[in-house]
Design a protein around this motif. Structure first.
Motif, short mmCIF file in Angstrom:
data_model
loop_
_atom_site.label_atom_id
_atom_site.label_comp_id
_atom_site.label_asym_id
_atom_site.label_seq_id
_atom_site.Cartn_x
_atom_site.Cartn_y
_atom_site.Cartn_z
N GLU A 68 0.83 -1.12 0.00
CA GLU A 68 -0.09 -0.11 0.04
C GLU A 68 0.96 1.37 0.03
O GLU A 68 1.92 1.38 0.82
CB GLU A 68 -0.84 0.18 1.21
CG GLU A 68 -2.20 -0.83 1.02
CD GLU A 68 -3.26 -0.73 2.10
OE1 GLU A 68 -4.24 -0.85 2.00
OE2 GLU A 68 -2.65 -0.32 3.26
N THR A 69 0.52 2.25 -0.94
CA THR A 69 1.15 3.41 -0.91
C THR A 69 0.01 4.50 -0.90
O THR A 69 -0.92 4.54 -1.78
CB THR A 69 2.01 3.87 -2.21
OG1 THR A 69 2.98 2.70 -2.22
CG2 THR A 69 2.93 4.94 -2.28
N ASP A 70 -0.08 5.37 0.20
CA ASP A 70 -1.18 6.18 0.39
C ASP A 70 -2.35 5.54 0.18
O ASP A 70 -3.30 6.10 -0.04
CB ASP A 70 -1.09 7.38 -0.60
CG ASP A 70 0.22 8.16 -0.53
OD1 ASP A 70 0.73 8.47 0.66
OD2 ASP A 70 0.79 8.74 -1.49
N GLY A 71 -2.49 4.35 1.06
CA GLY A 71 -3.89 3.63 0.94
C GLY A 71 -4.23 2.71 -0.42
O GLY A 71 -5.08 2.38 -0.46
N ILE A 72 -3.27 2.87 -1.28
CA ILE A 72 -3.45 2.39 -2.67
C ILE A 72 -2.50 0.93 -2.78
O ILE A 72 -1.30 1.44 -2.70
CB ILE A 72 -3.44 3.58 -3.91
CG1 ILE A 72 -4.61 4.41 -3.36
CG2 ILE A 72 -3.60 2.86 -4.94
CD1 ILE A 72 -4.41 5.55 -4.53
N GLN A 74 -0.20 -1.14 -4.55
CA GLN A 74 0.62 -1.35 -5.95
C GLN A 74 1.50 -2.24 -5.80
O GLN A 74 2.14 -2.57 -4.78
CB GLN A 74 1.18 0.35 -5.97
CG GLN A 74 0.11 1.49 -5.97
CD GLN A 74 0.86 3.03 -6.14
OE1 GLN A 74 1.99 2.99 -5.96
NE2 GLN A 74 0.00 3.80 -6.64
#
Length: 347
Positions: A68-72, A74
């Motif tokens: 997760e990067t900033d909640g997304i 990837q």
């Protein structure tokens, strides 16, 4: 199950890893195998498991994973020094944490004759959730109530669970999410309701207590599952000792529900066998194989990304123009490196 035989239609694979292009620049395909199968119109559809990994420099390992990067969620690549000791080419512990050396997705392949396939260049389903962070694997397809229900193994650091997706055309897809929490896999949905309930086979993974086994579960909506029942376990015979798990969706015959399953021997050799369940009460096992119907014998079944494997999670009715239109064509993964085709016949 003495009246059934499973015979190879060719001594060569119908698909190989080299037939599949990487979906990501800088990655290579390590394996294309274990396809789900179904009929859609006049085509046979396969959902291949495709394992990809970054191309690494000598002495280094590049590990693909969803983070997760900033909640997304990837895809990222982590780089480690390659261990100097021998290690499992599929699962590896680095800096105290377990990783898979590749990440798997599901790739669509289409054929008119069931033998020659055109393979999409991009994934049909790629990991998109944190409970799929290590990949999605080994799908099964069941045509049920006008839709194709796809069950698959969702792998993450928390272990393998079971995901569900639904499509009507293999173009758009509704990803329902995880329906059985880890550790579980090898889920096959029945193609009809039984006593007004959806039903599936699954494989809870045991550790200190218990033995490898296949279980039955039911649902009123196809999403929430309960009334789990032990169905049958590994016999303890050498060929089904370590593991046991259901293959593709059960097929209803005049004698009952026909189930294809795999067993794993003491030396981790995968074989295929059959069981027969009562049509009205599939918790009752009528019969099952005492010896395997197919074992890894050919060079491409014995050598590959993971050796000594024949593993099936896809079968279809044989094409009308085949020599035995009453047969069932069984697509099987071979050594995690290709796909073979065999014919199941009732004598």
């Amino acid at each position: 199950m003495k009246n059934y035989s499973l015979r190879r239609l060719s001594d060569q694979p119908i698909l190989q890893t080299s037939d599949v292009k990487p979906s990501i620049e800088g990655f290579s395909v390590l394996g294309a195998f274990n396809p789900a199968a179904c009929r859609v119109g006049d085509e046979i559809i396969l959902l291949l498991r495709v394992a990809e990994a970054p191309i690494s420099e000598k002495g280094w390992l590049s590990i693909p994973i969803i983070e997760e990067t900033d909640g997304i969620p990837q895809l990222v690549v982590k780089t480690f020094r390659e261990p100097t000791d021998d290690y499992d080419p599929r699962v590896i512990t680095l800096d105290g944490k377990v990783y898979l050396s590749s990440i798997s997705h599901l790739r669509l392949a289409r054929s008119r004759d069931g033998i020659h396939f055109e393979i999409d260049e991009k994934p049909f389903m790629f990991p998109t959730r944190m409970d799929e962070s290590f990949g999605i694997e080994d799908a099964r397809i069941t045509f049920l109530e006008g839709k194709y229900w796809i069950t698959y193994t969702s792998v993450s650091e928390h272990g393998p669970g079971v995901g569900l997706a639904v499509t009507t055309d293999f173009q758009t897809i509704d990803r329902v999410g995880m329906i059985l929490a880890p550790p579980n896999k090898d889920v096959a949905l029945f193609p009809d309701r039984i006593n007004d309930k959806y039903m599936l086979l699954h494989r809870p993974m045991v550790s200190e207590i218990g033995k490898p086994s296949i279980w039955l579960a039911e649902s009123v909506d196809g999403i929430h599952w309960g009334n789990h029942q032990f169905l049958f376990g590994a016999s303890g015979a050498d060929w089904e000792f370590q593991k046991i798990g259901a293959g593709p969706e059960p097929i209803l015959t005049d004698d009952g529900w026909l189930v294809l399953y795999h067993g794993t021997s003491r030396n981790t050799e995968y074989s295929l066998a059959l069981a027969l369940l009562d049509r009205d009460n599939p918790a009752r096992v009528i019969d099952r194989s005492t010896t395997p119907l197919l074992t890894p014998e050919l060079p491409w079944e014995r050598k590959g990304f993971f050796p000594n494997v024949v593993f099936s999670n896809g079968w279809v009715q044989a094409p009308a123009n085949s020599k035995r239109s009453d047969a069932i064509w069984v697509y099987y993964g071979a050594a995690d490196s290709g796909v073979g085709l065999a014919e199941l016949i009732q004598e």
